[in-house]
Design a protein around this motif. Structure first.
Motif, mmCIF file in Angstrom:
data_model
loop_
_atom_site.group_PDB
_atom_site.id
_atom_site.type_symbol
_atom_site.label_atom_id
_atom_site.label_comp_id
_atom_site.label_asym_id
_atom_site.label_seq_id
_atom_site.Cartn_x
_atom_site.Cartn_y
_atom_site.Cartn_z
ATOM 1 N N SER A 21 0.798 -1.221 0.000
ATOM 2 C CA SER A 21 0.000 0.000 0.000
ATOM 3 C C SER A 21 0.831 1.271 0.000
ATOM 4 N N SER A 22 2.037 1.233 0.523
ATOM 5 C CA SER A 22 2.835 2.455 0.565
ATOM 6 C C SER A 22 4.301 2.146 0.291
ATOM 7 N N SER A 65 -4.363 -11.378 -1.744
ATOM 8 C CA SER A 65 -5.512 -11.364 -0.831
ATOM 9 C C SER A 65 -5.116 -10.811 0.528
ATOM 10 N N GLY A 66 -3.931 -11.214 1.016
ATOM 11 C CA GLY A 66 -3.439 -10.696 2.289
ATOM 12 C C GLY A 66 -3.234 -9.189 2.228
ATOM 13 N N ALA A 67 -2.688 -8.714 1.129
ATOM 14 C CA ALA A 67 -2.478 -7.271 0.960
ATOM 15 C C ALA A 67 -3.810 -6.538 0.946
ATOM 16 N N LEU A 68 -4.785 -7.109 0.272
ATOM 17 C CA LEU A 68 -6.098 -6.476 0.173
ATOM 18 C C LEU A 68 -6.797 -6.438 1.536
ATOM 19 N N GLY A 74 -10.089 2.739 3.008
ATOM 20 C CA GLY A 74 -10.088 3.659 1.887
ATOM 21 C C GLY A 74 -9.090 3.320 0.799
ATOM 22 N N VAL A 75 -8.231 2.343 1.046
ATOM 23 C CA VAL A 75 -7.235 1.934 0.062
ATOM 24 C C VAL A 75 -7.672 0.611 -0.556
ATOM 25 N N ASP A 76 -7.801 0.596 -1.848
ATOM 26 C CA ASP A 76 -8.147 -0.605 -2.616
ATOM 27 C C ASP A 76 -9.515 -1.194 -2.269
ATOM 28 N N GLU A 77 -10.390 -0.386 -1.662
ATOM 29 C CA GLU A 77 -11.744 -0.878 -1.378
ATOM 30 C C GLU A 77 -12.437 -1.204 -2.691
ATOM 31 N N GLY A 78 -13.067 -2.348 -2.740
ATOM 32 C CA GLY A 78 -13.783 -2.764 -3.943
ATOM 33 C C GLY A 78 -12.880 -3.361 -5.014
ATOM 34 N N LEU A 79 -11.582 -3.488 -4.752
ATOM 35 C CA LEU A 79 -10.677 -4.068 -5.738
ATOM 36 C C LEU A 79 -11.044 -5.529 -5.970
ATOM 37 N N ASP A 80 -11.264 -5.881 -7.215
ATOM 38 C CA ASP A 80 -11.607 -7.245 -7.602
ATOM 39 C C ASP A 80 -10.338 -7.925 -8.104
ATOM 40 N N LEU A 81 -9.885 -8.951 -7.390
ATOM 41 C CA LEU A 81 -8.678 -9.670 -7.789
ATOM 42 C C LEU A 81 -8.936 -10.670 -8.916
#
Length: 123
Positions: A21-22, A65-68, A74-81
């Motif tokens: 994330s950063s 998945s662990g990162a998500l 607010g970071v990567d919310e809704g990200l579809d892997l």
């Protein structure tokens, strides 16, 4: 999974979240499992045994998945892997192509690149 593995997995997931994330403030962490393999090793191993690619990809999916899961609110919310526009087969191909071009990097770097690709362009 037994109870003693849970804290280790939680710690690893937290480290992954920070790492992905950063990148500017990421600390060095020790990655374990197939993702710790170099891209050169990955390329050699799947050349000798193509079925291993499935194991490597399973590792990459767990890593992403662990990162998500550990991403800050607010970071990567809704990200579809697994978006319909980028099939699992295409993701496997992406990882293989990344490693073919970046033999000196680790498979984890390929998984991180895939995660960023799935994120799409920053808005």
């Amino acid at each position: 999974m037994n109870r003693t593995e849970t804290p280790v997995l939680s710690t690893a997931a937290a480290a992954l979240g920070i790492l992905l994330s950063s990148p500017a403030t990421a600390e060095t962490v020790k990655i374990v499992g197939l993702g710790a393999s170099t891209c050169a090793r990955f390329t050699q191993e799947i050349g000798e045994n193509p079925a291993l690619q499935r194991d490597y990809f399973a590792w990459a999916q767990g890593f992403m998945s662990g990162a998500l899961i550990r991403a800050p609110q607010g970071v990567d919310e809704g990200l579809d892997l697994t978006p319909p526009s980028f099939s699992l087969r295409e993701q496997v191909d992406f990882l293989r192509a990344f490693c073919a071009k970046n033999q000196d990097q680790d498979y984890m770097d390929a998984a991180r690149a895939l995660y960023h690709r799935l994120r799409g362009p920053k808005t």
